[in-house]
Design an enzyme around this catalytic site. Structure first.
Site, PDB file in Angstrom:
ATOM      1  N   HIS A  26      11.998  -5.435   5.516  1.00  0.00           N
ATOM      2  CA  HIS A  26      10.363  -5.717   5.822  1.00  0.00           C
ATOM      3  C   HIS A  26       9.471  -5.652   4.729  1.00  0.00           C
ATOM      4  O   HIS A  26       8.962  -6.102   4.757  1.00  0.00           O
ATOM      5  CB  HIS A  26      10.052  -5.576   7.789  1.00  0.00           C
ATOM      6  CG  HIS A  26       8.748  -5.893   7.968  1.00  0.00           C
ATOM      7  ND1 HIS A  26       8.343  -6.517   8.290  1.00  0.00           N
ATOM      8  CD2 HIS A  26       7.693  -4.480   7.662  1.00  0.00           C
ATOM      9  CE1 HIS A  26       7.068  -6.890   9.049  1.00  0.00           C
ATOM     10  NE2 HIS A  26       6.497  -5.676   8.481  1.00  0.00           N
ATOM     11  N   GLU A  27       9.358  -4.038   4.871  1.00  0.00           N
ATOM     12  CA  GLU A  27       8.548  -3.009   4.598  1.00  0.00           C
ATOM     13  C   GLU A  27       8.727  -3.362   2.595  1.00  0.00           C
ATOM     14  O   GLU A  27       7.225  -3.625   1.842  1.00  0.00           O
ATOM     15  CB  GLU A  27       8.225  -1.553   4.316  1.00  0.00           C
ATOM     16  CG  GLU A  27       8.015  -1.507   5.786  1.00  0.00           C
ATOM     17  CD  GLU A  27       7.277  -1.836   6.047  1.00  0.00           C
ATOM     18  OE1 GLU A  27       6.049  -1.481   5.227  1.00  0.00           O
ATOM     19  OE2 GLU A  27       6.694  -2.312   7.289  1.00  0.00           O
ATOM     20  N   HIS A  30       6.494  -6.323   1.821  1.00  0.00           N
ATOM     21  CA  HIS A  30       5.314  -6.005   1.419  1.00  0.00           C
ATOM     22  C   HIS A  30       5.158  -5.135  -0.173  1.00  0.00           C
ATOM     23  O   HIS A  30       3.610  -5.359  -0.466  1.00  0.00           O
ATOM     24  CB  HIS A  30       4.584  -4.677   2.225  1.00  0.00           C
ATOM     25  CG  HIS A  30       4.519  -5.563   3.999  1.00  0.00           C
ATOM     26  ND1 HIS A  30       3.549  -6.554   4.730  1.00  0.00           N
ATOM     27  CD2 HIS A  30       4.899  -5.006   5.237  1.00  0.00           C
ATOM     28  CE1 HIS A  30       3.715  -6.791   5.734  1.00  0.00           C
ATOM     29  NE2 HIS A  30       4.444  -6.113   5.966  1.00  0.00           N
TER      30      HIS A  30
END
Length: 405
Positions: A26-27, A30
């Site tokens: 997920h990170e 980003h």
């Protein structure tokens, strides 16, 4: 002591491994989109708390592994608060400080001064990285396992149940529910589970006749070895294969596996939002929502199930791997959905603020952000408490308070 360590290995370790892996992806979503837009990044951390090991790359990004394996985070340069959506005053202060340190134009490397569409894409990249991960994992699973289909054939009808009252009989083949075609037993089961107390019209083939039978699913208490104790909508009939034509299997090539994985992911997302919608209108109690304890129990349950068969170690290891991939795919989809909810402390809340900024041509006022984040934290805390309470009830705790029994 040995028993505790064994339980930790079965329940806690798989949960932490899956959670950390999914949050890291997920990170990373980003991070990669931010880097593509030239955003200056201070840190990418796997885990929280004290640093175990770290290194700084040539771009000045600190890569670190911390001692608490409960996820991770990416920190953009100039973040003023947890929201990453400073107001006009905060932006002016940050800009003057950056210009003082790096000279005019230096602010262009900072997340907060990127065009709003770039910031929105960076924020959305986290949840969509979870969906992409789930698609990859499901594609691998369908490539290895193939596609299995079981027709929605009635095998058994329990007495005193809605199915018995409706007139279902063994060997009935369900072809549609409320006019929607049904081709697999799982389709029928999912429809029933999300239709508690709703009248359903089943189109049934019985020999050479086509019948319409009406049944209303009712909630019954089930004790599932993986998900725990919960009230689930049922009609009282068991579905399965009774003849050779009721079961089919075929291997999928990579393109077919991607398509099947995408269909499965879309179906999971649709089912989840339908369930959430039924909670908001009062048709579901929400007791199937899981918190950290429930996810940990599920992780332990699938681990125990995967190694419960008598087989050579290599086969057990492969089964454990495939089961873990399936579990990770489901959790990754869930994380993507949760993060897209329009709650200010989540990515969906950031996107909501950026939507306002795109229309109003200015950031959300500080006062509105402050109220929004307080409300968002309260909502998120309430959701976590509710899910944790569900977990405790499913684990058969607090029965004396009138929980599931």
């Amino acid at each position: 002591m040995t028993g505790f360590l064994g339980q930790a290995l079965i329940y806690i370790v798989p949960f932490l491994l899956v959670l950390t892996f999914i949050v890291t992806i997920h990170e990373l979503g980003h991070f990669l989109v931010a880097r593509a837009f030239g955003v200056k990044i201070d840190r990418f951390s796997i885990g929280f708390g004290k640093t175990i090991v770290s290194r700084t790359d040539k771009r000045g990004v600190e890569w670190r592994i911390a001692w608490l394996p409960l996820g991770g985070y990416v920190k953009f340069s100039g973040d003023l608060d947890a929201s990453s959506v400073p107001d006009a005053e905060g932006l002016a202060e940050l800009k003057s400080r950056v210009i003082a340190e790096h000279g005019p134009g230096g602010e262009r490397d900072y997340f907060h001064f990127k065009p709003v569409w770039q910031r929105a894409l960076i924020v959305a990249a986290g949840p969509f990285a979870n969906f992409a991960l789930a698609l990859v994992l499901l594609t691998i699973l369908f490539s290895v396992i193939g596609e299995q289909r079981v027709a929605p054939r009635v095998v058994r009808v329990d007495q005193g149940t809605p199915a018995a009252a409706a007139g279902f009989q063994p060997r009935d083949l369900i072809t549609a529910i409320n006019g929607r075609p049904m081709t697999e037993a799982t389709d029928v089961t999912e429809t029933i589970i999300l239709s508690a107390n709703d009248r359903l019209t089943f189109t049934v083939e019985r020999g050479d006749r086509t019948l319409e039978l009406v049944a209303t699913p009712v909630r019954v208490l089930e004790d599932n070895p993986i998900s725990g104790r919960a009230w689930v909508a049922r009609t009282g009939m068991q579905l399965g294969a009774m003849q050779r034509s009721d079961y089919s299997y075929r291997r999928l090539n990579p393109f077919e596996a991607v398509g099947k994985g995408a269909d499965t992911m879309v179906s999971t997302v649709t089912t989840t939002f339908r369930y959430l919608g039924r909670i908001f209108v009062g048709k579901e109690s929400g007791d199937m929502l899981n918190g950290p304890l429930g996810i940990a129990k599920a992780a332990g349950g699938v681990t125990k199930q995967a190694v419960s068969y008598e087989a050579p170690p290599a086969i057990l290891a492969l089964n454990l791997l495939l089961t873990g991939l399936q579990f990770a795919a489901i959790i990754s989809i869930g994380m993507g959905i949760v993060n897209l909810l329009p709650i200010p402390v989540l990515d969906g809340g950031h996107l909501m603020f950026y939507g306002y900024e795109a229309v109003a041509r200015r950031p959300v006022p500080a006062r509105v952000q402050e109220v929004g984040y307080r409300v968002g934290l309260a909502l998120l805390a309430g959701l976590m408490l509710f899910a944790t309470w569900n977990d405790l009830q499913k684990l058969s705790l607090f029965k004396f308070l009138g929980g599931l029994a």
